[in-house]
Design a protein around this motif. Structure first.
Motif, PDB file in Angstrom:
ATOM      1  N   ASN A 169       0.848  -1.181   0.000  1.00  0.00           N
ATOM      2  CA  ASN A 169       0.000   0.000   0.000  1.00  0.00           C
ATOM      3  C   ASN A 169       0.892   1.241   0.000  1.00  0.00           C
ATOM      4  OD1 ASN A 169      -2.162   1.705   0.308  1.00  0.00           O
ATOM      5  ND2 ASN A 169      -2.467   1.258   2.473  1.00  0.00           N
ATOM      6  N   ASN A 170       1.510   1.546  -1.164  1.00  0.00           N
ATOM      7  CA  ASN A 170       2.529   2.612  -1.175  1.00  0.00           C
ATOM      8  C   ASN A 170       1.952   4.012  -1.375  1.00  0.00           C
ATOM      9  OD1 ASN A 170       2.015   2.147  -3.955  1.00  0.00           O
ATOM     10  ND2 ASN A 170       3.993   3.008  -4.505  1.00  0.00           N
ATOM     11  N   LYS A 171       0.651   4.103  -1.640  1.00  0.00           N
ATOM     12  CA  LYS A 171       0.029   5.430  -1.783  1.00  0.00           C
ATOM     13  C   LYS A 171      -0.417   5.882  -0.394  1.00  0.00           C
ATOM     14  CE  LYS A 171      -0.186   5.170  -6.461  1.00  0.00           C
ATOM     15  NZ  LYS A 171       1.012   4.445  -6.825  1.00  0.00           N
ATOM     16  N   GLN A 172       0.401   6.717   0.206  1.00  0.00           N
ATOM     17  CA  GLN A 172       0.119   7.187   1.567  1.00  0.00           C
ATOM     18  C   GLN A 172      -0.276   8.663   1.531  1.00  0.00           C
ATOM     19  OE1 GLN A 172       1.036   5.143   4.784  1.00  0.00           O
ATOM     20  NE2 GLN A 172       0.407   3.699   3.208  1.00  0.00           N
ATOM     21  N   LYS A 173      -0.907   9.125   2.618  1.00  0.00           N
ATOM     22  CA  LYS A 173      -1.355  10.530   2.666  1.00  0.00           C
ATOM     23  C   LYS A 173      -0.203  11.505   2.460  1.00  0.00           C
ATOM     24  CE  LYS A 173      -5.700  10.397   5.206  1.00  0.00           C
ATOM     25  NZ  LYS A 173      -6.344  10.539   6.518  1.00  0.00           N
ATOM     26  N   LYS A 174       0.954  11.124   2.995  1.00  0.00           N
ATOM     27  CA  LYS A 174       2.114  12.032   2.881  1.00  0.00           C
ATOM     28  C   LYS A 174       2.844  11.850   1.561  1.00  0.00           C
ATOM     29  CE  LYS A 174       2.954  12.646   7.800  1.00  0.00           C
ATOM     30  NZ  LYS A 174       3.824  12.268   8.921  1.00  0.00           N
ATOM     31  N   GLY A 175       2.214  11.163   0.617  1.00  0.00           N
ATOM     32  CA  GLY A 175       2.857  10.930  -0.692  1.00  0.00           C
ATOM     33  C   GLY A 175       3.170   9.466  -0.882  1.00  0.00           C
ATOM     34  N   GLU A 176       3.865   9.201  -1.956  1.00  0.00           N
ATOM     35  CA  GLU A 176       4.156   7.813  -2.316  1.00  0.00           C
ATOM     36  C   GLU A 176       5.378   7.303  -1.574  1.00  0.00           C
ATOM     37  OE1 GLU A 176       4.882   6.474  -6.595  1.00  0.00           O
ATOM     38  OE2 GLU A 176       2.778   7.098  -6.548  1.00  0.00           O
ATOM     39  N   ILE A 177       5.326   6.040  -1.171  1.00  0.00           N
ATOM     40  CA  ILE A 177       6.486   5.454  -0.495  1.00  0.00           C
ATOM     41  C   ILE A 177       7.144   4.452  -1.424  1.00  0.00           C
ATOM     42  CG2 ILE A 177       7.139   3.851   1.351  1.00  0.00           C
ATOM     43  CD1 ILE A 177       5.322   5.450   3.209  1.00  0.00           C
ATOM     44  N   ASN A 178       8.446   4.610  -1.602  1.00  0.00           N
ATOM     45  CA  ASN A 178       9.188   3.667  -2.433  1.00  0.00           C
ATOM     46  C   ASN A 178      10.184   2.923  -1.582  1.00  0.00           C
ATOM     47  OD1 ASN A 178       8.138   4.080  -5.149  1.00  0.00           O
ATOM     48  ND2 ASN A 178       8.880   6.162  -4.871  1.00  0.00           N
ATOM     49  N   ILE A 179      10.070   1.615  -1.636  1.00  0.00           N
ATOM     50  CA  ILE A 179      10.974   0.781  -0.851  1.00  0.00           C
ATOM     51  C   ILE A 179      12.130   0.347  -1.739  1.00  0.00           C
ATOM     52  CG2 ILE A 179      11.168  -1.531   0.173  1.00  0.00           C
ATOM     53  CD1 ILE A 179       8.380  -1.069   1.345  1.00  0.00           C
ATOM     54  N   ARG A 180      13.328   0.488  -1.212  1.00  0.00           N
ATOM     55  CA  ARG A 180      14.507  -0.050  -1.910  1.00  0.00           C
ATOM     56  C   ARG A 180      15.495  -0.479  -0.833  1.00  0.00           C
ATOM     57  NH1 ARG A 180      18.532   2.161  -6.642  1.00  0.00           N
ATOM     58  NH2 ARG A 180      19.127   0.074  -7.297  1.00  0.00           N
ATOM     59  N   THR A 181      15.576  -1.779  -0.671  1.00  0.00           N
ATOM     60  CA  THR A 181      16.447  -2.303   0.381  1.00  0.00           C
ATOM     61  C   THR A 181      16.976  -3.673  -0.046  1.00  0.00           C
ATOM     62  OG1 THR A 181      16.584  -2.777   2.757  1.00  0.00           O
ATOM     63  CG2 THR A 181      14.517  -3.363   1.681  1.00  0.00           C
ATOM     64  N   ILE A 182      17.729  -4.307   0.848  1.00  0.00           N
ATOM     65  CA  ILE A 182      18.250  -5.642   0.519  1.00  0.00           C
ATOM     66  C   ILE A 182      17.845  -6.645   1.581  1.00  0.00           C
ATOM     67  CG2 ILE A 182      20.235  -5.196  -0.976  1.00  0.00           C
ATOM     68  CD1 ILE A 182      21.967  -4.923   1.523  1.00  0.00           C
ATOM     69  N   VAL A 183      17.733  -7.889   1.169  1.00  0.00           N
ATOM     70  CA  VAL A 183      17.452  -8.969   2.113  1.00  0.00           C
ATOM     71  C   VAL A 183      18.468 -10.082   1.859  1.00  0.00           C
ATOM     72  CG1 VAL A 183      15.640  -9.928   0.594  1.00  0.00           C
ATOM     73  CG2 VAL A 183      15.716 -10.625   2.964  1.00  0.00           C
ATOM     74  N   ASN A 184      19.034 -10.599   2.948  1.00  0.00           N
ATOM     75  CA  ASN A 184      19.942 -11.733   2.827  1.00  0.00           C
ATOM     76  C   ASN A 184      19.112 -13.004   2.948  1.00  0.00           C
ATOM     77  OD1 ASN A 184      22.552 -10.443   2.600  1.00  0.00           O
ATOM     78  ND2 ASN A 184      22.221  -9.733   4.682  1.00  0.00           N
ATOM     79  N   MET A 185      19.009 -13.751   1.852  1.00  0.00           N
ATOM     80  CA  MET A 185      18.197 -14.967   1.857  1.00  0.00           C
ATOM     81  C   MET A 185      18.968 -16.074   2.584  1.00  0.00           C
ATOM     82  SD  MET A 185      15.495 -14.174   0.033  1.00  0.00           S
ATOM     83  CE  MET A 185      14.752 -14.634  -1.524  1.00  0.00           C
ATOM     84  N   PRO A 186      18.477 -16.532   3.737  1.00  0.00           N
ATOM     85  CA  PRO A 186      19.237 -17.514   4.509  1.00  0.00           C
ATOM     86  C   PRO A 186      19.517 -18.804   3.739  1.00  0.00           C
ATOM     87  CG  PRO A 186      17.075 -17.070   5.519  1.00  0.00           C
ATOM     88  CD  PRO A 186      17.246 -16.109   4.413  1.00  0.00           C
ATOM     89  N   ALA A 187      18.615 -19.181   2.832  1.00  0.00           N
ATOM     90  CA  ALA A 187      18.814 -20.427   2.078  1.00  0.00           C
ATOM     91  C   ALA A 187      19.386 -20.172   0.685  1.00  0.00           C
ATOM     92  CB  ALA A 187      17.481 -21.176   1.980  1.00  0.00           C
ATOM     93  N   GLY A 188      19.788 -18.926   0.400  1.00  0.00           N
ATOM     94  CA  GLY A 188      20.297 -18.604  -0.937  1.00  0.00           C
ATOM     95  C   GLY A 188      19.160 -18.544  -1.948  1.00  0.00           C
ATOM     96  N   THR A 189      19.506 -18.357  -3.212  1.00  0.00           N
ATOM     97  CA  THR A 189      18.474 -18.221  -4.248  1.00  0.00           C
ATOM     98  C   THR A 189      18.504 -19.360  -5.264  1.00  0.00           C
ATOM     99  OG1 THR A 189      19.965 -16.936  -5.637  1.00  0.00           O
ATOM    100  CG2 THR A 189      18.536 -15.684  -4.142  1.00  0.00           C
ATOM    101  N   GLY A 190      19.563 -20.156  -5.222  1.00  0.00           N
ATOM    102  CA  GLY A 190      19.682 -21.233  -6.203  1.00  0.00           C
ATOM    103  C   GLY A 190      20.229 -20.746  -7.535  1.00  0.00           C
ATOM    104  N   LYS A 191      20.569 -19.450  -7.588  1.00  0.00           N
ATOM    105  CA  LYS A 191      21.110 -18.897  -8.840  1.00  0.00           C
ATOM    106  C   LYS A 191      22.568 -18.516  -8.633  1.00  0.00           C
ATOM    107  CE  LYS A 191      16.780 -16.684 -10.209  1.00  0.00           C
ATOM    108  NZ  LYS A 191      16.073 -15.420 -10.069  1.00  0.00           N
TER     109      LYS A 191
END
Length: 211
Positions: A29-51
């Protein structure tokens, strides 16, 4: 259905000969009253990605050795910049030292649209090249939403155990919960969440905080 119930069902639908990806689609739900929220972050996948992610490192001579030791596929300085200028982008992640970032900033038009521009917030502009390469290789994934609030990413492969897929899912949800706190979201952050395999049916997921 809950994620625990859905994983075996999704795997059962994987009928192709190749090792299909188990993919997650979220809408926030990125359309907030104070404007749009954009997420840009990283996650360390504990089991890896297989790639196997192809990692390039842009650094000066003194760090080349440690970048190669950590498993970087491509290491260079000015020579790598020239390759990028010529449109040679045979890597999926680019890590850069702060010193080299000045030279690289001129290539924003080439790297930006492909999402390859290093970013300190994402751990790809750093002097600790060794750790950055190892994290990228071990399955560090970027999370970002489009203008409609959609986020798509892989939880792993059909060949992964249910527990591995579940541990990656938990890591993603925990990272998003942190982002919710950082961005002072109002109301529920995740509107919809779906699980599917590369060639399979998409299922709507019931988000249960207790997994």
């Amino acid at each position: 259905k809950s994620i625990k119930d859905l994983i075996p069902q999704i795997k059962k639908n994987c009928t192709t000969k190749f090792d299909e990806s188990i993919d997650l689609s979220l809408q926030i739900n990125n359309k907030q009253k104070k404007g749009e929220i954009n997420i840009r972050t990283i996650v360390n996948m504990p089991a890896g990605t297989g790639k196997n992610i192809k990692v390039a490192v842009l650094c000066d001579e003194s760090k080349k050795n440690s970048a190669e030791k950590a498993g970087a596929d491509l290491v260079g300085s000015e020579d790598l910049i020239e390759k990028i200028k010529a449109g040679e982008l045979n890597f999926e992640k680019l890590i850069c030292t702060p010193k080299m970032m000045i030279s690289l900033s001129k290539l924003g038009k080439i790297l930006g649209p492909k999402g390859l521009m290093p970013n300190p917030k994402l751990g790809t502009v750093t002097d600790n090249i060794e750790d950055a390469v190892k994290s990228a290789k071990a399955g560090q994934v970027e999370i970002k939403n489009d203008k409609d609030g959609n986020i798509g990413l892989s939880l792993g492969k059909k060949s992964f155990s249910d527990e591995k897929i579940l541990s990656n899912f938990k890591a993603i949800i925990e990272t998003l919960e942190k982002e919710k706190g950082n961005n002072s979201f109002k109301g529920e952050m995740i509107k919809n969440i779906y699980l599917t395999s590369t060639m399979g049916t998409s299922y709507k997921l019931k988000l249960d905080k207790n997994f």
